[in-house]
Design an enzyme around this catalytic site. Structure first.
Site, mmCIF file in Angstrom:
data_model
loop_
_atom_site.group_PDB
_atom_site.id
_atom_site.type_symbol
_atom_site.label_atom_id
_atom_site.label_comp_id
_atom_site.label_asym_id
_atom_site.label_seq_id
_atom_site.Cartn_x
_atom_site.Cartn_y
_atom_site.Cartn_z
ATOM 1 N N ASP A 146 0.829 -1.204 0.000
ATOM 2 C CA ASP A 146 0.000 0.000 0.000
ATOM 3 C C ASP A 146 0.870 1.264 0.000
ATOM 4 O OD1 ASP A 146 -2.336 1.430 -0.077
ATOM 5 O OD2 ASP A 146 -3.185 0.576 1.752
ATOM 6 N N HIS A 147 0.207 2.406 -0.092
ATOM 7 C CA HIS A 147 0.923 3.666 -0.265
ATOM 8 C C HIS A 147 1.891 3.931 0.891
ATOM 9 C CE1 HIS A 147 -2.640 4.873 2.104
ATOM 10 N NE2 HIS A 147 -1.881 5.829 2.600
ATOM 11 N N LEU A 148 3.047 4.452 0.518
ATOM 12 C CA LEU A 148 4.110 4.873 1.425
ATOM 13 C C LEU A 148 4.733 3.732 2.236
ATOM 14 C CD1 LEU A 148 2.611 8.242 2.727
ATOM 15 C CD2 LEU A 148 4.251 7.904 0.874
#
Length: 212
Positions: free
Chosen positions: A139-141
């Protein structure tokens, strides 16, 4: 990609790696594997040519061919990558399935295996020589270190840090903000809600250390 590929390794992820290159219309010249019993055999009509340390084949890499290391075992994977770095002055290429999704601002290193339906979100960082099996989600980051393996269907949530050499089994969920230590192992199906130490093995829901 203009050059054909030589795949180092003819077991484990080698066959799906071939399928990935085929799906992207990249020619695979052949496989190299240390198991002499496989020499002269074929995987989907592509021949197993010989040993990965055979200079006769290695000399093609970097000039006429690219290389991809399709080995599940981390120590041997690292050995082959180092050999390519030192002998041929090259980095293995990425094998990325055409049905995977990679955000336009995700960062990828070299030599990664990214199988069908894998998803890498916005601002995520994937190191070098990682293995993401089918439908794995980064997922993001989230930040994934070098030589990390993530099993099929696992979810690495936003902001998670997975350090070098960690193994994440199939169907694992790691909640946002957790750190998985270097060379740690997370058993299949586990739900990880707190940090995992370097070298630690955890399993269960919630994941807990396995006593040795």
């Amino acid at each position: 990609m203009d050059k054909p590929v030589i795949i180092l390794g003819a077991k484990g992820i080698a066959h799906p790696a071939l399928e990935i290159f085929n799906s992207n219309q990249v020619i695979v010249y052949g496989f190299l594997d240390e198991d002499e019993k496989l020499h002269g055999t074929e995987i989907n009509v592509v021949p197993v040519l010989g040993n990965p340390e055979d200079d006769g084949f290695l000399k093609l890499i970097g000039k006429k061919c690219e290389a991809f290391v399709a080995v599940d075992d981390n120590k041997y994977r690292q050995f082959l990558v180092q050999m390519l770095n030192e002998k041929r002055k090259v980095q293995p290429i990425n094998a990325i399935h055409k049905t995977s999704y990679i955000s336009t601002d995700a960062t990828l290193g070299h030599g990664n295996f990214i199988n069908a339906q894998a998803n890498i979100g916005a601002g995520a960082k994937l190191g070098n020589h990682c293995i993401l099996h089918s439908a794995a989600i980064i997922d993001h980051l989230a930040e994934i270190g070098d030589f990390v393996q993530v099993g099929a269907g696992s979810i690495i949530n936003a902001g998670v840090v997975v350090k070098e050499g960690a193994f994440i089994g199939s169907g694992v969920v790691i909640v946002s903000g957790v750190t998985i230590g270097k060379n740690a192992r997370v058993g299949a199906g586990s739900i990880v809600i707190s940090d995992v130490k370097d070298g630690e093995t955890v399993f269960g829901n919630p994941a807990a250390p396995i006593k040795k």
